[in-house]
Scaffold this motif. Structure first.
Motif, mmCIF file in Angstrom:
data_model
loop_
_atom_site.group_PDB
_atom_site.id
_atom_site.type_symbol
_atom_site.label_atom_id
_atom_site.label_comp_id
_atom_site.label_asym_id
_atom_site.label_seq_id
_atom_site.Cartn_x
_atom_site.Cartn_y
_atom_site.Cartn_z
ATOM 1 N N LYS A 449 -12.603 20.827 -55.342
ATOM 2 C CA LYS A 449 -12.654 21.479 -56.658
ATOM 3 C C LYS A 449 -13.909 22.335 -56.792
ATOM 4 C CE LYS A 449 -9.874 18.206 -59.290
ATOM 5 N NZ LYS A 449 -9.820 17.337 -60.479
ATOM 6 N N PHE A 450 -15.036 21.805 -56.344
ATOM 7 C CA PHE A 450 -16.276 22.582 -56.431
ATOM 8 C C PHE A 450 -16.220 23.802 -55.519
ATOM 9 C CE2 PHE A 450 -18.609 18.395 -57.505
ATOM 10 C CZ PHE A 450 -18.095 18.450 -58.792
ATOM 11 N N GLU A 451 -15.580 23.674 -54.330
ATOM 12 C CA GLU A 451 -15.458 24.815 -53.431
ATOM 13 C C GLU A 451 -14.551 25.893 -54.033
ATOM 14 O OE1 GLU A 451 -16.281 26.969 -50.023
ATOM 15 O OE2 GLU A 451 -17.145 25.083 -50.719
ATOM 16 N N GLN A 452 -13.458 25.456 -54.694
ATOM 17 C CA GLN A 452 -12.588 26.422 -55.374
ATOM 18 C C GLN A 452 -13.332 27.143 -56.505
ATOM 19 O OE1 GLN A 452 -9.115 24.355 -56.687
ATOM 20 N NE2 GLN A 452 -8.222 24.183 -54.643
ATOM 21 N N GLU A 453 -14.163 26.402 -57.238
ATOM 22 C CA GLU A 453 -14.953 27.040 -58.298
ATOM 23 C C GLU A 453 -15.927 28.062 -57.716
ATOM 24 O OE1 GLU A 453 -18.087 25.816 -61.860
ATOM 25 O OE2 GLU A 453 -17.148 24.262 -60.624
ATOM 26 N N ARG A 454 -16.544 27.746 -56.557
ATOM 27 C CA ARG A 454 -17.491 28.679 -55.939
ATOM 28 C C ARG A 454 -16.779 29.961 -55.473
ATOM 29 N NH1 ARG A 454 -18.994 30.375 -51.288
ATOM 30 N NH2 ARG A 454 -17.464 29.083 -50.207
ATOM 31 N N VAL A 455 -15.611 29.794 -54.829
ATOM 32 C CA VAL A 455 -14.863 30.964 -54.362
ATOM 33 C C VAL A 455 -14.361 31.797 -55.546
ATOM 34 C CG1 VAL A 455 -12.850 31.701 -53.055
ATOM 35 C CG2 VAL A 455 -14.214 29.803 -52.221
ATOM 36 N N LEU A 456 -13.940 31.115 -56.616
ATOM 37 C CA LEU A 456 -13.485 31.831 -57.812
ATOM 38 C C LEU A 456 -14.629 32.598 -58.458
ATOM 39 C CD1 LEU A 456 -11.023 32.293 -59.595
ATOM 40 C CD2 LEU A 456 -11.616 30.257 -60.872
ATOM 41 N N LEU A 457 -15.834 32.025 -58.446
ATOM 42 C CA LEU A 457 -17.003 32.733 -58.964
ATOM 43 C C LEU A 457 -17.312 33.982 -58.133
ATOM 44 C CD1 LEU A 457 -19.415 32.817 -60.912
ATOM 45 C CD2 LEU A 457 -20.653 31.347 -59.322
ATOM 46 N N GLN A 458 -17.168 33.867 -56.803
ATOM 47 C CA GLN A 458 -17.379 35.046 -55.945
ATOM 48 C C GLN A 458 -16.329 36.133 -56.230
ATOM 49 O OE1 GLN A 458 -19.993 35.259 -53.902
ATOM 50 N NE2 GLN A 458 -19.469 37.340 -53.322
ATOM 51 N N CYS A 459 -15.064 35.702 -56.455
ATOM 52 C CA CYS A 459 -14.001 36.662 -56.793
ATOM 53 C C CYS A 459 -14.319 37.393 -58.095
ATOM 54 C CB CYS A 459 -12.662 35.942 -56.912
ATOM 55 S SG CYS A 459 -12.041 35.245 -55.387
ATOM 56 N N VAL A 460 -14.785 36.641 -59.092
ATOM 57 C CA VAL A 460 -15.091 37.255 -60.394
ATOM 58 C C VAL A 460 -16.262 38.217 -60.271
ATOM 59 C CG1 VAL A 460 -15.886 36.741 -62.727
ATOM 60 C CG2 VAL A 460 -14.093 35.366 -61.708
ATOM 61 N N GLN A 461 -17.257 37.870 -59.447
ATOM 62 C CA GLN A 461 -18.382 38.791 -59.239
ATOM 63 C C GLN A 461 -17.925 40.085 -58.573
ATOM 64 O OE1 GLN A 461 -21.309 36.580 -57.073
ATOM 65 N NE2 GLN A 461 -21.911 35.330 -58.828
ATOM 66 N N ASN A 462 -17.065 39.960 -57.549
ATOM 67 C CA ASN A 462 -16.520 41.171 -56.909
ATOM 68 C C ASN A 462 -15.714 42.009 -57.896
ATOM 69 O OD1 ASN A 462 -17.665 40.431 -54.473
ATOM 70 N ND2 ASN A 462 -15.843 39.364 -53.776
ATOM 71 N N MET A 463 -14.902 41.331 -58.712
ATOM 72 C CA MET A 463 -14.107 42.065 -59.694
ATOM 73 C C MET A 463 -14.986 42.731 -60.749
ATOM 74 S SD MET A 463 -10.899 41.821 -58.855
ATOM 75 C CE MET A 463 -9.969 42.167 -60.342
#
Length: 470
Positions: A449-463
């Motif tokens: 869950k924490f890894e998914q949150e980290r990857v989702l945060l990276q996606c939002v930063q790119n977006m």
């Protein structure tokens, strides 16, 4: 009392100590509250005495004013009522605190007993389930290890055979080059020996003719020319003998050129095999292996990007992306293709133009955004590829056709909607994972869950960066 004695006998020393500490703490709290209440009462008595004195003095002063006397009495009654109400409120709050403490102690005792019984049942059930699970898992692991070892041995044998074949071919080529070099040396030596024999024979003939007196003018001139040629040949041989180190350096240069030719030959062969796999292979393994080979060659050989661009490798990879589905092997292949495109797009300007100056790049990347909205890893790589195309290093905004096409098309609206969706998902993930961080060993329990949150945060930063560019 009998029940309390039975509970004390059934409790362990540690539990008895804990309960004793809790009771002592509650008694200490009650005693402190009682002392504070007594201090309150003691502080209220001198205040009341002072107030009575004040009222007496005021009564004496106001005897002459009978009209104001009744109003002052009413005020005094109101003040006394307020003080009494505050006193009653303090007393009620103390009573409520005592009752809540007693109820809390009784509830904790009963809840602890019920919790212990439930824990015993859960532990027994989990023990049975774990034993069955461990037996099943051990059998599955043994079967998997046997099958994996068989596949590993098979792949190792195939690799050994291929390496042995390649080594044999390289050795044969090396032997053939050595044979050609030795043949050239032997020819040169034979030519030198023949020249020397001819020179000696001519020298003997000249001596023979001079001894017998058969020389005339033409023969004399011919002999002089021959002697001059012999002397010049002698000088040339001496000069070659003096330049022997230069000859060794030339031989070393020739060997180095042969080694570079072999290296270039291996690079050309690996490049041709990778391009052949991309063009003709119908299996996922061939395309993924070709991507790995091209990426490794680009790291070793810097001038190979022009040849990759000429063979239209990007178009072949786009065709594979169009024909892919959502199965696990296809998703792994898409992951490798996106890694190669990220590496290839940042290599130089020609590679950037080969990827982003196509007419179908925008459609393919928008399809990838819609398909991989739930797979955060692939979505993050797709957004990173879009950001590389928008934020082109060394390219002016007026010349960046990818950014201009993106602004003029409907894809930027799609990107904004996906950006809003990802922001809401990130907020939900943060709200869900926030209480999980407080638990012990949370990083091990909820690692995914924490890894998914980290990857989702990276996606939002790119977006966010992409939307700012748009």
């Amino acid at each position: 009392e009998q029940e309390q004695e039975q509970e004390q006998q059934s409790m362990t020393p540690k539990e008895f100590k804990k309960r004793r500490m809790m009771v002592s703490n509650s008694v200490a709290m009650c005693s402190e509250m009682q002392q504070s209440f007594e201090k309150l009462c003691l502080s209220a008595e001198p205040l009341q005495a002072l107030f009575r004195c004040y009222l007496a003095r005021k009564h004496i002063r106001l005897e002459l004013r009978a009209t104001e006397y009744f109003t002052n009495v009413l005020k005094l009654q109101r003040i006394t009522k307020r003080v009494r109400c505050k006193y009653l409120a303090y007393r009620d709050s103390c009573v409520v605190l005592q009752a809540s403490i007693r109820g809390y102690t009784t509830r904790t005792c009963t809840q602890r007993q019920a919790h212990m019984q439930a824990e015993i049942c859960v532990i027994w059930n989990t023990l049975q389930q774990r034993t069955n699970f461990f037996m099943l898992r051990s059998s599955c692991v043994t079967i998997q290890t046997i099958f994996r070892s068989y596949l590993a041995r098979k792949q190792h044998r195939q690799r050994q055979r291929q390496a042995h074949k390649q080594q044999c071919m390289e050795m044969l080529l090396a032997f053939y080059r050595v044979h050609r070099f030795r043949a050239c040396l032997q020819r040169r030596r034979r030519a030198i020996f023949s020249l020397q024999c001819w020179f000696r024979s001519m020298q003997q003939q000249a001596l023979y003719r001079s001894q017998h007196g058969q020389l005339h003018d033409a023969q004399f001139a011919r002999s002089v020319i021959q002697l001059q040629a012999m002397i010049r040949g002698k000088f040339v041989r001496l000069q070659c003998a003096q330049q022997h180190p230069q000859l060794q350096s030339r031989i070393a240069k020739v060997q180095r050129a042969h080694a570079n030719w072999r290296r270039e030959r291996t690079v050309n062969y690996s490049l041709q095999s990778a391009l052949r796999k991309l063009a003709q292979s119908r299996s996922l393994y061939g395309v993924s292996e070709a991507c790995d080979t091209l990426q490794a060659l680009l790291r070793v050989v810097p001038n190979l990007s022009d040849r990759i661009v000429e063979h239209n490798v990007v178009g072949a990879l786009y065709a594979v992306l169009r024909n892919s589905n959502r199965s696990v092997p296809h998703l792994t292949l898409v992951n490798k293709i996106l890694d190669f495109l990220l590496f290839f797009g940042q290599y130089d300007r020609k590679c950037f133009a080969a990827i982003f100056h196509r007419n179908d790049t925008l459609d393919i990347l928008s399809e990838r955004l819609q398909i991989h909205r739930l797979d955060f890893v692939l979505f993050e790589k797709t957004t990173k590829l879009l950001f590389i195309g928008v934020d082109a290093a060394g390219v002016a905004l007026a010349q960046n056709t990818f950014l201009l096409n993106l602004r003029n098309s409907d894809v930027h609206r799609q990107i904004r909607t996906v950006h809003n969706i990802m922001c809401t998902k990130l907020e939900i993930a943060k709200r869900v994972n926030k209480p999980l961080h407080r638990e012990p060993n949370a990083n091990e329990k909820y690692k995914m869950k924490f890894e998914q949150e980290r990857v989702l945060l990276q996606c939002v930063q790119n977006m966010n960066a992409l939307v700012e560019k748009l």
